[in-house]
Each structure stands twice: as structure tokens, then as C-alpha cells.
Scaffold this motif. Sequence first.
Motif, PDB file in Angstrom:
ATOM      1  N   GLU A   1       0.824  -1.210   0.000  1.00 20.85           N
ATOM      2  CA  GLU A   1       0.000   0.000   0.000  1.00 20.85           C
ATOM      3  C   GLU A   1       0.856   1.258   0.000  1.00 20.85           C
ATOM      4  OE1 GLU A   1      -4.201  -1.418   1.947  1.00 20.85           O
ATOM      5  OE2 GLU A   1      -2.784  -0.407   3.269  1.00 20.85           O
TER       6      GLU A   1
ATOM      7  N   ASN B   1       0.123   5.693   0.011  1.00 26.73           N
ATOM      8  CA  ASN B   1      -0.772   6.859  -0.056  1.00 26.73           C
ATOM      9  C   ASN B   1      -0.158   7.859  -1.024  1.00 26.73           C
ATOM     10  OD1 ASN B   1      -2.114   5.564   1.977  1.00 26.73           O
ATOM     11  ND2 ASN B   1      -1.510   6.980   3.604  1.00 26.73           N
TER      12      ASN B   1
ATOM     13  N   LEU C   1       6.486   2.714   0.414  1.00 23.57           N
ATOM     14  CA  LEU C   1       5.235   1.946   0.537  1.00 23.57           C
ATOM     15  C   LEU C   1       5.343   1.048   1.757  1.00 23.57           C
ATOM     16  CD1 LEU C   1       6.246  -0.958  -0.645  1.00 23.57           C
ATOM     17  CD2 LEU C   1       5.670   0.055  -2.841  1.00 23.57           C
ATOM     18  N   ARG C   2       4.213   0.508   2.150  1.00 23.59           N
ATOM     19  CA  ARG C   2       4.179  -0.409   3.284  1.00 23.59           C
ATOM     20  C   ARG C   2       3.598  -1.732   2.791  1.00 23.59           C
ATOM     21  NH1 ARG C   2       0.348   3.597   3.579  1.00 23.59           N
ATOM     22  NH2 ARG C   2      -1.796   2.862   3.692  1.00 23.59           N
ATOM     23  N   ARG C   3       3.897  -2.816   3.526  1.00 23.97           N
ATOM     24  CA  ARG C   3       3.354  -4.124   3.113  1.00 23.97           C
ATOM     25  C   ARG C   3       3.084  -4.973   4.337  1.00 23.97           C
ATOM     26  NH1 ARG C   3       9.198  -5.228   0.615  1.00 23.97           N
ATOM     27  NH2 ARG C   3      10.187  -5.500   2.629  1.00 23.97           N
ATOM     28  N   TYR C   4       2.108  -5.854   4.180  1.00 25.31           N
ATOM     29  CA  TYR C   4       1.797  -6.785   5.264  1.00 25.31           C
ATOM     30  C   TYR C   4       1.274  -8.072   4.658  1.00 25.31           C
ATOM     31  CZ  TYR C   4      -2.938  -4.856   4.631  1.00 25.31           C
ATOM     32  OH  TYR C   4      -4.135  -4.434   4.103  1.00 25.31           O
TER      33      TYR C   4
ATOM     34  N   VAL D   1       7.950  -9.212   5.204  1.00 20.27           N
ATOM     35  CA  VAL D   1       7.160  -9.884   4.185  1.00 20.27           C
ATOM     36  C   VAL D   1       7.873  -9.773   2.842  1.00 20.27           C
ATOM     37  CG1 VAL D   1       4.973  -9.873   2.966  1.00 20.27           C
ATOM     38  CG2 VAL D   1       5.063  -9.264   5.386  1.00 20.27           C
TER      39      VAL D   1
ATOM     40  N   ALA E   1       1.092  -4.853  12.285  1.00 23.45           N
ATOM     41  CA  ALA E   1       2.465  -4.511  11.894  1.00 23.45           C
ATOM     42  C   ALA E   1       2.604  -4.480  10.384  1.00 23.45           C
ATOM     43  CB  ALA E   1       3.424  -5.550  12.471  1.00 23.45           C
TER      44      ALA E   1
ATOM     45  N   ASP F   1       5.723  -3.628   7.141  1.00 18.96           N
ATOM     46  CA  ASP F   1       7.096  -3.284   6.785  1.00 18.96           C
ATOM     47  C   ASP F   1       7.037  -2.082   5.882  1.00 18.96           C
ATOM     48  OD1 ASP F   1       8.843  -5.261   7.971  1.00 18.96           O
ATOM     49  OD2 ASP F   1       7.802  -6.715   6.704  1.00 18.96           O
ATOM     50  N   LYS F   2       7.902  -1.128   6.145  1.00 20.38           N
ATOM     51  CA  LYS F   2       7.898   0.079   5.329  1.00 20.38           C
ATOM     52  C   LYS F   2       9.200   0.165   4.549  1.00 20.38           C
ATOM     53  CE  LYS F   2       7.811   5.067   6.076  1.00 20.38           C
ATOM     54  NZ  LYS F   2       7.696   6.090   7.130  1.00 20.38           N
ATOM     55  N   VAL F   3       9.089   0.392   3.267  1.00 19.36           N
ATOM     56  CA  VAL F   3      10.289   0.575   2.449  1.00 19.36           C
ATOM     57  C   VAL F   3      10.209   1.941   1.794  1.00 19.36           C
ATOM     58  CG1 VAL F   3      10.698  -1.858   1.965  1.00 19.36           C
ATOM     59  CG2 VAL F   3       9.195  -0.557   0.452  1.00 19.36           C
TER      60      VAL F   3
END
Lengths: 155, 155, 155, 155, 155, 155
Positions: B19, B21, B86-89, C2, C90, C92-94
Motif C-alpha cells: 500500500e 498513499n 510503501l508499506r506491506r503486510y 514480508v 504490523a 514493513d515500510k520501504v
Amino acid sequence: MVGSPAATASAAVPEVVLEANVDDLDPRLWPGVLSALMEGGASDAWLTPILMKKGRPAHTLSVLARPDLVAELERVVLAHTTTIGLRRYAVDKVALPRETAEVEVYGETVRVKLARLDGEVVTATPEYDDVARVAAAKGLPERVVMDAARRSLVE
Amino acid sequence: MVGSPAATASAAVPEVVLEANVDDLDPRLWPGVLSALMEGGASDAWLTPILMKKGRPAHTLSVLARPDLVAELERVVLAHTTTIGLRRYAVDKVALPRETAEVEVYGETVRVKLARLDGEVVTATPEYDDVARVAAAKGLPERVVMDAARRSLVE
Amino acid sequence: MVGSPAATASAAVPEVVLEANVDDLDPRLWPGVLSALMEGGASDAWLTPILMKKGRPAHTLSVLARPDLVAELERVVLAHTTTIGLRRYAVDKVALPRETAEVEVYGETVRVKLARLDGEVVTATPEYDDVARVAAAKGLPERVVMDAARRSLVE
Amino acid sequence: MVGSPAATASAAVPEVVLEANVDDLDPRLWPGVLSALMEGGASDAWLTPILMKKGRPAHTLSVLARPDLVAELERVVLAHTTTIGLRRYAVDKVALPRETAEVEVYGETVRVKLARLDGEVVTATPEYDDVARVAAAKGLPERVVMDAARRSLVE
Amino acid sequence: MVGSPAATASAAVPEVVLEANVDDLDPRLWPGVLSALMEGGASDAWLTPILMKKGRPAHTLSVLARPDLVAELERVVLAHTTTIGLRRYAVDKVALPRETAEVEVYGETVRVKLARLDGEVVTATPEYDDVARVAAAKGLPERVVMDAARRSLVE
Amino acid sequence: MVGSPAATASAAVPEVVLEANVDDLDPRLWPGVLSALMEGGASDAWLTPILMKKGRPAHTLSVLARPDLVAELERVVLAHTTTIGLRRYAVDKVALPRETAEVEVYGETVRVKLARLDGEVVTATPEYDDVARVAAAKGLPERVVMDAARRSLVE
């Protein structure tokens, strides 16, 4: 558990979020889908409008649920919508300790949901269902009763 | 894996949600971004309208992807949008077993996606692309062909 | 973590998303809630319009935060909104490595945020705050200054 | 009257649209506002999410009404919401001639709304309220009953 | 004038709505566009999220204006956004007579906007700007001050 | 005609807005509805997400049209959607004089739409379709080509 919970909140409990993107359901059926999920024990259920591939306006259906209800609520999603799949992920849920107070409005009782942070009341919200009941009984706009209930909350 | 899967759904498989924004992309470019992600192998890609800080209307771009495609799809997001992060889960994805049936509509074949829950068909959805093709060929509104395809599904 | 991060992105760092569905806050207060969260150190904070049970239009408040700020930001959510609970998970942010360049526009300096993928600049975005400052100083529409800043980016 | 009506539609009738932008109503009250307007005789009433000045998420309330009901419906808007003003403009309303058919679904009667264009049925929509009633009586998802009703429409 | 005004509202006055669908503006610029319109004398200005052709998420910009300001506000729209055209239509605007009251909250004055219908107060809304000022001065959440201001309204 | 047109805009021309609230169309069909309207000569066509009575998420379909095309476009709305009625109102449409320029980007020609206010260029927007064509031909993200086209606009 992610991070440490606010000292004043009750301990975090594990819940699960179920989500499905749906682009082919008769939109009139959505309110009934949310009702079926709440009746099935969901902690919450809601729709988010999204834009999908091919320019399609659609909705993400989200369901918050206790882990022991996930399997059953997945069946509700699959039976009540047109989706053939869904995704899920674990969340931690924290909540403030809450109490219920009562106020008199137009001669009727309206419950008020109170929540405390560090022992102090930070939220005092009249229950909508009580407000709607009194408004209907008295022939008043719901807003008038809601405002009166809020004004009754003077410490 | 979160919770236990619906007995009737196929086993859960791990996927990832990415994701970002985004508040500064020329909005005309969004459909091409979603297309690039689907062509890159995304399981799904969609936009959610949001309201960000400073009163800015923006979008969350979401991508559902198999773990082995995450690195490549992150590059698509970073190259095709203006986001710099971006972020991921992780999520578990479950899907009903599905089959494809066919119906005849206006002398043409339209595929119908069937999904079963406990062995019983719970969803039967005419494929949009087939409906659009028949509608274009016959000079009919897509809705007329879609309705006809649904009516052909009588057991 | 992830999946594997894009080779060209900085290493992934753990963050947390806090979310609460709110259906009873005076909507005029939302901008102040987002401001309070950003001032409290949130990496980002935003609102998503949703449709809740009983036909209620509402918002999901989302907060992205470093793990060490979660407890404090939870308190901000609980103090500044009417919610009495929230959920968190939680992520993970990249992020791409970023640099700041400067361009001259109408005799004033405007910073430009640059991000590189594989060493190549993929995003060059004039800073809104600088654009707004120059536009106000020169009595020009912000759009005119933003366009001029973009045109100044010729390599 | 604007333009000439579709030859096959009933003659155009004058109606009025009332609109108000509201940014300070407890969102839980919106469903009751729409109900009060429909009970007051509105031809339709709906909410559109908007973004107002100062970054405020808000709603436009719209009401479609016969001219003789405008004065009374304005009072409903002013009494049931927090707005202190509204705007209105005249529209022409056209509608296809409609009939009601009935189909048997799960041994129960479901009404179907039919509309004709040039004498030909272009729309056949099962009534939601009937579908919901049958679904509740039979313990079936509303979607299953709706699909069955649509399939019963074979000419 | 459309219909007859509510007996208790002030006489209707003519205003104009300007609208433009915009799909190619840097979204960060929207808050400044709304501000420029309000500073230019608009009675109101707002954005509505829409879905346009080719699958594009876009916004309708709406401006409510007195007739004598239309020409100038059209120039603001054309200068501050990327649109090259707009549409406009006339509306009648009605408003309840309004007064301003004052309440003491945390030792500070907060204005309250009162509106009367048939001589009776139907709306009493604390001014947001005053609430925000007191909240900032006292280091309190805006919500706490807003709630206190509402409670001070006891007749 | 409402108000006086901006001195620099072309004269106002009368157009008509058609609108229908639709809550029962398969959402996958919406993009085809917009396409059918544009092919039918609509000046513009778009969807606005709304919330209707009974908690239903729905869409308002809006069509902007020249008066001589209204009757035919009404038929398109009635044939391609499930609505059985619609409303319409007259608007004045104003547009800036526009020209087309061309820039070279990656060895290909991209048209740029220019609009003038008081003789001065206020908007210069690269045509999306050209940008998409070049991006596809060169295997580049559309965003990269769009940015390059904007940078080529240096006077």
C-alpha cells in the motif's frame, strides 16, 4: 502483539480482519450483508468504496472478528456476497474500559456510553438507539433529542 | 495463518498487500497504473479515496500479490507512481473452488464463473468480457446481454 | 519481513498501522485530529470514508507510526476522537533513497524532492509548501508556480 | 422544460432539488434524516460525500421533491439537520411507464418492477423488500433469492 | 424562484452554482483552490469525488456565489485549476435568521451560532474557530472543548 | 444565461445536465455505460458515489449534453442502466479558447492542449492518449513520459 498498549487501555486481544473486493453485487443487497455479519457475531463490518481495474467502482467489504468466529463469518461472506475469495490478517484490538450512565431526556431514559482514559472520562456518547426511540415517541427530530442528551451530561 | 479456513474453501495461501498513499499524481494516470500492476502479475490492484493531512484528497493504492512477485511489483509502484515509499503486510487468501460453465446468449457463448460452497453452487456470474463482446457484436446494451445470461442460468 | 524488498529501496523498517472506525465525531474536528497525530510524530495519518452498519456514513482513521510511538499515538486517537477502541497491525515500510534539489522559480527558491530507483531519478516533486509560499509572495495561483517549478527540472 | 423528452417516456413533470452542505452533524443521525424526508413525501433523498474548505469531510444532502411539498420538506431539512440554509433549483423529471409483474420464488410471491421503452421491456427488477421478506422467511441469503427471482423472469 | 419558501426562513435570494469536472490537477493543490475561492467571496466551495470516462478518479469543483461575483469567481476557477471550461446554473438560497450567542468555556469565550425556525432555536453550534483557539491555548483536545461548549448551552 | 461570462471566455452556450440515481446495476457495467454515453455525443458523463435511503451505497449518473442530443442520450441512459426515470436541468457552459501545440518527447510527437485567459496561456496539458501511446511504444511508465512532456513546455 504489535508495540505496547496504552497503559490505560484494557489489554490487547487478538482479532482478525476479513476483506473481499466485490464488483458485481446488486448494491441494494449491501445493507443486508452488513446485518447478516453483525448477527453472525462480527465485532464490526463495513464497506469502503474503491476503484478497481477496468474503471470499475466497487467496494471492499471488511469484517472484524474474534478468531473463533472467523470460519463461520467467512461462510457468511461467501454465501451473502458474490465474492469467491477473501483475504484475512491478524490485528490486536485495544479498548478503553467503558461504563454506561443514564440521563433523563424529555422524561425518558437515554443511556450514555462513557469511556475513561487515565481514570478520567474522555468520551460520553448518548446511545443512538435510545435517542431514536425517544424521538419517535415524542415526535421530535432525533437531532433535538441527541442535543438534549448531550446537554444533560453536565458534570 | 490466521484462524482456521472455512472447511469448504481451498486451503489458505499466503499473499502480501502493498500500500502507498499518493497525493501528487496526475489523476489521469491512475488507470494505467492499475493496468501495469495487473500485467505485472498482481492478484488484484485498486484505489481507495482518502483524505490526508492539510485537507488533501488523495488515494491509497493497494496491491495484492503472491510473495514471489512482491519485489517486482514494488518496482512497478515506484516507477509508475510518484510515491517514494510503501508499506506491506502479509495476508492469508482463501478462495472457493471454481468452475467455468457456458451459456448461449443471442447465439453466442458466454462463460459463467461458478463457485461452490459445501458442494453447492453459491455464485454464478457471467464473465463481463464475454458479455461486452456479445453486446458489441449484436449492437445491444451490455445490460441486456448480462440479464439474458443470468436468466440462462436456470438449473 | 514480508517478501524481499526491492533491491534499490532502503532496507525495510517495521512500523505499525492503527485504525479506528468512527461514526459519531463532529466532522469539523477531523482536520485537527490529523494535525494532532502528525504533531505527535505519526509517519502518516489519513481518513477513509466508509459505510457502516445501520446505513451510517463514517470514517476509518488510519495512523502509520514507528513502534516506539504507538503507545503515545494511541492516546492521541483516544483523546482527540470519540472512539473507545482501535486495532493495530504490523507493516514493513520501504522507501527509496531521497535527496533534495533546489530550483529557482520567479526569483525564489523551491525545493524539489528527488527519489532514485537503480540510481536513476524516477520522481522529482516540487515541495508544496515552497510553492505555496512563492505563490503567496508573488500573488500568483499556486498552480502557475507548481508548473513553473516542474518545467525548471529539465536535466 | 429543458430539451424535448424521449418520445417513449411519460411527459416531463416539474420537480425541485433541495441541497445543503452539512459539516457538523453527528453522522449517526444521517439515516434518520433520510427516513424523515422520505416519510415527508420526498421523491428521493440522498447524501453525497464532499470535501469542504479547511479540509473538512462533509456531506451534501439532496432532496428531490414535488413543488407542492417543497416548503414542508425544507422544514424537515432545517429541523432534522444542523444546516441553517439551503439552495434549490427546478428540474424536469421524466419516467418510463412502469408495470408490476409477479414471480414465484421458493413458493412465495416476489413483485418485479417492469419498465418499457418503445413498448419493449428494458428493465425488470425484483423488488428488494419482497426479496428480503422471502429470504428472512426461508432462512436464505438475500442474494440467493434475488438471483432466483431474476432467473424466473425468462419470457 | 422555485416553489414557495418556508414561512419561517428569510426570503430566497438568487445565487449561482459554478461547476467543473477536473481530472488532471495535482491533488495537493485542491485545498489552495478552495481557499482562493472563499477569499474571492464565494458563499461556499467544495469538491465531490467522481469517476469519469476511461476509469479516471476525478473531482467536481462546485462554487456557490452571488450573481455579482460570478464573473470574478469564474476567473479564479480558470486561473487556479487546469479546467478550460465550466458550467453554471441558478439556484434560490434560503437561510434561517441567525444570531450569535456566547458561552464561557475554560474561562474563554466561545461564540455559538443560533438559528431559529418559527421563533424557536433549532440549531446551536459552537464556532469551530473559537473552539480551536481555546483548545490550543489550554492544551486540550478540540473535542473536549467542543463538548464543553455544547454542554454550556443549557437553556 | 446566469450572470455575465468571464470577459475572456468564449460566449456561454446552453447545455443540459441529465441525472439519475441508480442503486441496482451490476457495478461492472458502469464503465460501458459511460462509454456508450460519450459515443452518443455526450459532452461529458460521470458517476458520483452516493448514500441512498435504507443504507444503500449507489451512484448518481450525470450526463452533460447539447440540447439537440438530450432526447437521444436519455434513451441511452434508459437502455443501458436499470433506471426508469431521470431528471434534467439547463446549464450555461463557458470555455476558454483553446489551441493545440506539439512537443517532441522521446522522438515522438505529443499534443498539448493550451488554454488562454486574457490572451495569456494559463493551462498547458499534455494529451493523455498521446502520452500513453509513447509510453507503450517505448516501454516506459506513462508518468515518465508525462513528466517529460511537461518539461518540454518551457517557453
